[in-house]
Design a protein around this motif. Structure first.
Motif, PDB file in Angstrom:
ATOM      1  N   SER A 155       0.725  -1.271   0.049  1.00  0.00           N
ATOM      2  CA  SER A 155       0.251   0.329   0.276  1.00  0.00           C
ATOM      3  C   SER A 155       0.465   1.549  -0.013  1.00  0.00           C
ATOM      4  CB  SER A 155      -0.962   0.186   1.549  1.00  0.00           C
ATOM      5  OG  SER A 155      -1.832   1.041   1.673  1.00  0.00           O
ATOM      6  N   SER A 156       0.425   2.569  -0.298  1.00  0.00           N
ATOM      7  CA  SER A 156       1.046   3.861   0.150  1.00  0.00           C
ATOM      8  C   SER A 156       1.361   4.025   1.495  1.00  0.00           C
ATOM      9  CB  SER A 156       0.041   4.507  -1.587  1.00  0.00           C
ATOM     10  OG  SER A 156      -0.887   4.843   0.098  1.00  0.00           O
ATOM     11  N   PRO A 157       1.989   5.451   1.860  1.00  0.00           N
ATOM     12  CA  PRO A 157       2.455   5.137   2.582  1.00  0.00           C
ATOM     13  C   PRO A 157       1.088   5.700   3.905  1.00  0.00           C
ATOM     14  CG  PRO A 157       4.152   5.785   2.081  1.00  0.00           C
ATOM     15  CD  PRO A 157       3.370   5.389   0.946  1.00  0.00           C
ATOM     16  N   GLN A 158       0.313   5.497   3.618  1.00  0.00           N
ATOM     17  CA  GLN A 158      -1.036   6.613   4.293  1.00  0.00           C
ATOM     18  C   GLN A 158      -2.447   5.456   4.213  1.00  0.00           C
ATOM     19  OE1 GLN A 158      -0.220  10.974   3.313  1.00  0.00           O
ATOM     20  NE2 GLN A 158      -1.696  10.429   4.309  1.00  0.00           N
ATOM     21  N   GLY A 159      -2.291   4.720   3.133  1.00  0.00           N
ATOM     22  CA  GLY A 159      -2.915   3.547   2.058  1.00  0.00           C
ATOM     23  C   GLY A 159      -3.984   3.321   1.628  1.00  0.00           C
ATOM     24  N   SER A 160      -4.871   3.193   1.333  1.00  0.00           N
ATOM     25  CA  SER A 160      -4.906   3.075  -0.894  1.00  0.00           C
ATOM     26  C   SER A 160      -5.901   4.984  -0.188  1.00  0.00           C
ATOM     27  CB  SER A 160      -6.620   2.379  -0.268  1.00  0.00           C
ATOM     28  OG  SER A 160      -7.941   2.332  -1.233  1.00  0.00           O
ATOM     29  N   GLN A 181      -5.541  13.324   1.902  1.00  0.00           N
ATOM     30  CA  GLN A 181      -4.185  13.746   2.350  1.00  0.00           C
ATOM     31  C   GLN A 181      -4.358  13.321   4.722  1.00  0.00           C
ATOM     32  OE1 GLN A 181      -5.772  15.686   0.755  1.00  0.00           O
ATOM     33  NE2 GLN A 181      -5.611  17.989   0.978  1.00  0.00           N
ATOM     34  N   ASN A 182      -5.025  13.723   5.037  1.00  0.00           N
ATOM     35  CA  ASN A 182      -5.659  13.961   6.271  1.00  0.00           C
ATOM     36  C   ASN A 182      -5.553  12.560   7.211  1.00  0.00           C
ATOM     37  OD1 ASN A 182      -7.218  16.691   5.729  1.00  0.00           O
ATOM     38  ND2 ASN A 182      -5.819  16.846   7.049  1.00  0.00           N
ATOM     39  N   VAL A 183      -5.432  11.457   6.450  1.00  0.00           N
ATOM     40  CA  VAL A 183      -5.794  10.519   6.475  1.00  0.00           C
ATOM     41  C   VAL A 183      -4.282   9.206   6.773  1.00  0.00           C
ATOM     42  CG1 VAL A 183      -7.307   8.428   6.711  1.00  0.00           C
ATOM     43  CG2 VAL A 183      -8.314  10.820   6.381  1.00  0.00           C
ATOM     44  N   TRP A 330      -8.650   3.678  10.689  1.00  0.00           N
ATOM     45  CA  TRP A 330      -8.013   5.360  10.702  1.00  0.00           C
ATOM     46  C   TRP A 330      -7.391   6.235  11.646  1.00  0.00           C
ATOM     47  CZ3 TRP A 330     -12.776   3.647   9.409  1.00  0.00           C
ATOM     48  CH2 TRP A 330     -14.003   3.682  10.261  1.00  0.00           C
ATOM     49  N   LEU A 331      -6.701   7.292  11.242  1.00  0.00           N
ATOM     50  CA  LEU A 331      -5.570   8.347  11.841  1.00  0.00           C
ATOM     51  C   LEU A 331      -5.978   9.704  11.198  1.00  0.00           C
ATOM     52  CD1 LEU A 331      -4.821   9.282  15.006  1.00  0.00           C
ATOM     53  CD2 LEU A 331      -2.866   8.549  13.494  1.00  0.00           C
ATOM     54  N   ILE A 332      -6.668  10.622  11.788  1.00  0.00           N
ATOM     55  CA  ILE A 332      -7.133  11.690  10.918  1.00  0.00           C
ATOM     56  C   ILE A 332      -6.387  12.862  11.986  1.00  0.00           C
ATOM     57  CG2 ILE A 332      -8.769  13.768  10.358  1.00  0.00           C
ATOM     58  CD1 ILE A 332     -10.630  11.133   9.955  1.00  0.00           C
ATOM     59  N   ALA A 342       3.296   8.040   9.203  1.00  0.00           N
ATOM     60  CA  ALA A 342       2.837   7.260   7.918  1.00  0.00           C
ATOM     61  C   ALA A 342       4.134   6.774   7.415  1.00  0.00           C
ATOM     62  CB  ALA A 342       1.720   7.529   6.336  1.00  0.00           C
ATOM     63  N   ASP A 343       5.324   7.748   7.323  1.00  0.00           N
ATOM     64  CA  ASP A 343       6.673   6.937   6.840  1.00  0.00           C
ATOM     65  C   ASP A 343       6.941   6.600   8.088  1.00  0.00           C
ATOM     66  OD1 ASP A 343       9.327   7.473   6.574  1.00  0.00           O
ATOM     67  OD2 ASP A 343       9.610   8.541   8.143  1.00  0.00           O
ATOM     68  N   ILE A 344       6.937   5.943   9.132  1.00  0.00           N
ATOM     69  CA  ILE A 344       7.436   5.550  10.615  1.00  0.00           C
ATOM     70  C   ILE A 344       6.353   4.228  10.407  1.00  0.00           C
ATOM     71  CG2 ILE A 344       6.566   5.239  13.228  1.00  0.00           C
ATOM     72  CD1 ILE A 344       7.855   7.702  12.986  1.00  0.00           C
ATOM     73  N   LYS A 345       5.114   3.778   9.944  1.00  0.00           N
ATOM     74  CA  LYS A 345       3.994   3.039   9.910  1.00  0.00           C
ATOM     75  C   LYS A 345       4.966   2.292   8.498  1.00  0.00           C
ATOM     76  CE  LYS A 345      -0.261   0.617   7.938  1.00  0.00           C
ATOM     77  NZ  LYS A 345      -0.085  -0.062   8.679  1.00  0.00           N
ATOM     78  N   MET A 346       5.436   3.127   7.309  1.00  0.00           N
ATOM     79  CA  MET A 346       5.823   2.222   6.211  1.00  0.00           C
ATOM     80  C   MET A 346       6.973   1.503   6.971  1.00  0.00           C
ATOM     81  SD  MET A 346       4.047   2.183   3.838  1.00  0.00           S
ATOM     82  CE  MET A 346       5.145   1.627   2.452  1.00  0.00           C
ATOM     83  N   GLN A 347       7.940   2.439   7.872  1.00  0.00           N
ATOM     84  CA  GLN A 347       9.274   1.689   8.192  1.00  0.00           C
ATOM     85  C   GLN A 347       9.016   0.471   9.260  1.00  0.00           C
ATOM     86  OE1 GLN A 347      12.553   3.663  10.005  1.00  0.00           O
ATOM     87  NE2 GLN A 347      10.722   6.105   9.241  1.00  0.00           N
TER      88      GLN A 347
END
Length: 475
Positions: A155-160, A181-183, A330-332, A342-347
């Motif tokens: 998935s993209s860093p912030q999700g679908s 972009q807020n999600v 989800w986090l808004i 999102a960057d940390i999640k991808m890591q």
């Protein structure tokens, strides 16, 4: 036996002798009970002073690898192999004890263990019963999905993007105005808390919360060095927050709708008061709103709907409504915050499950989700009435409770301080699993979180009878 230690080696002569003896035992050349040559013989063989040999052998005896027999000499110890394994393997226990993430309470470890057993009546479980999950409908959804090859990749860093877009439309009904972009799509609300802990706060930051809190049963903040402070939401709230915060970073964790574990629901005024109090001290609010859809009556607007400056981080999830196994929440929040997390999640996990995201997207877009929520609320209300009927019949003389307003739980309060590890263990011995109040507030010896969402009607009746019997005998 022509070996001699090298005086040019990085290891000392003594260390080389220790290694030589150890290797003989490891290879089985010297089994347990084997008598070693005398110190004089070894000193001559190795070409070293006798004192060097003596020091090496003393160290091996101290480690339990060798042993002395008075008047006889030095032998390979009977437990030498176990001692060698201890010497050669990493000290995993030390690694565990000094690690960053601390172990959970023993009671919670037992809860996590016994929840996996089919022969246990789960009176405190915070999830839906298998019979309440729309298993057949989700299975049918898989046939309706038209998956693109890209959707099966990372998935993209912030999700679908499509799912984030659908979530924006869904939360708009709650008065929350957000853009994709807020999600950030997360693997459940707990991951959102973990990302906030490691991605936004410095060590020593304060996490304000209510006295009885879900955060006390998990350690997303505590294990990374945050200070947890319980706060009363009274008329002095703003002043108290300012005094306790001072110059440190701080956040306020709130579950205003169907609090876990108490089931409490804040009024609109209470939400506004917290928002204003935190705003005056520039304290961000983490609004955990994963239960709001399960209110038996219409829900009031969330704190996030009042947010005009990006002060509130809003958490939602389908774990309590659709399926915990999908692991989608989800986090808004403000774009800069979302991009950081999102960057940390991808890591850490390269994004939440792509297929799970597609399923949730389908349910939100098709209207299946809201239809399911309506029927789920009706069944939870029936269960709540059923369990409350049993409480009224049996428990009125020993406990009190508030009528449930929705969600999963009744916060049962006993008149006497009887809720301790002993009570928990006695019930467990009779195959009844509870969530005692002390896992949410260490000082609480009167409460039990009763869940009517998981056990069958027969199990609820049987489990509550056992609870009644055990409590009565304990008094």
């Amino acid at each position: 036996m022509k070996w001699q230690p090298s005086r040019k080696d990085e290891l000392t002569l003594q260390q080389q002798i220790i290694q030589w003896v150890t290797k003989h035992i490891e290879r089985g050349d010297w089994v347990a009970g084997t008598k070693l040559p005398t110190q004089r013989q070894l000193a001559m063989q190795f070409g070293v002073n006798r004192s060097t040999v003596q020091q090496a052998l003393e160290e091996l005896k101290a480690a339990g690898i060798l042993e002395s027999k008075v008047g006889s000499g030095i032998y390979v110890a009977d437990n030498s192999w176990d001692s060698l394994m201890t010497q050669t393997q990493p000290n995993w226990q030390k690694y565990i004890e000094t690690s960053l993430h601390k172990p959970n309470y023993h009671t919670i470890q037992l809860i996590n263990e016994y929840e996996q057993r089919d022969d246990v009546i789960r009176l405190g479980t915070g999830e839906l019963a298998p019979s309440l999950l729309p298993t057949a409908e989700i299975e049918e959804s898989l046939k309706e999905l038209s998956l693109q090859p890209k959707a099966l990749g990372y998935s993209s860093p912030q999700g679908s993007y499509k799912l984030r877009e659908a979530i924006c439309g869904y939360v708009k009904k709650r008065g929350i105005h957000a853009k994709p972009q807020n999600v950030c799509i997360v693997s459940g609300a707990l991951q959102a808390l973990q990302l906030i802990a490691v991605g936004l706060l410095e060590q020593g930051s304060i996490v304000f919360q209510e006295q009885t809190s879900y955060l006390n049963s998990v350690h997303p903040f505590q294990s990374v060095g945050m200070q947890m402070i319980a706060i009363d939401r009274n008329e002095q709230l703003a002043q108290t927050l300012a005094q306790r915060k001072r110059k440190r970073q701080a956040v306020f964790y709130a579950v205003p709708t169907l609090n876990n574990p108490t089931g409490g629901v804040w009024t609109t005024l209470e939400k506004k008061n917290l928002y204003e109090a935190c705003k005056s001290s520039r304290i961000p609010i983490i609004e955990d709103d994963v239960y709001h859809e399960l209110l038996f009556e219409a829900a009031t607007a969330p704190i996030k709907s009042m947010d005009e400056s990006g002060q509130v981080l809003y958490i939602g999830s389908v774990s309590k409504t659709l399926s915990p196994g999908l692991r989608i929440g989800w986090l808004i929040g403000p774009t800069t915050v979302i991009e950081r997390l999102a960057d940390i999640k991808m890591q850490t996990d390269y994004g939440s499950s792509a297929i799970s995201q597609e399923i949730v997207l389908h349910w939100l877009r098709s209207g299946k989700y809201e239809k399911h929520i309506k029927s789920l609320r009706k069944e939870l209300l029936r269960r709540a009435n059923f369990i409350e009927g049993i409480l009224q019949e049996r428990f009125t003389e020993m406990a009190s409770w508030d009528k449930p307003k929705g969600g999963f739980y009744i916060w049962l309060k006993f008149h006497e301080p009887i809720v301790d590890k002993d009570l928990f263990t006695k019930l467990l011995q009779r195959q009844v699993l509870i969530n005692p109040g002390y896992i949410y507030d260490p000082q609480d010896t009167r409460h039990i979180r009763l869940s009517y969402a998981y056990a069958t009607y027969e199990e609820l009746e049987k489990g509550l009878k056992i609870l009644f019997d055990v409590v009565k005998k304990s008094k």
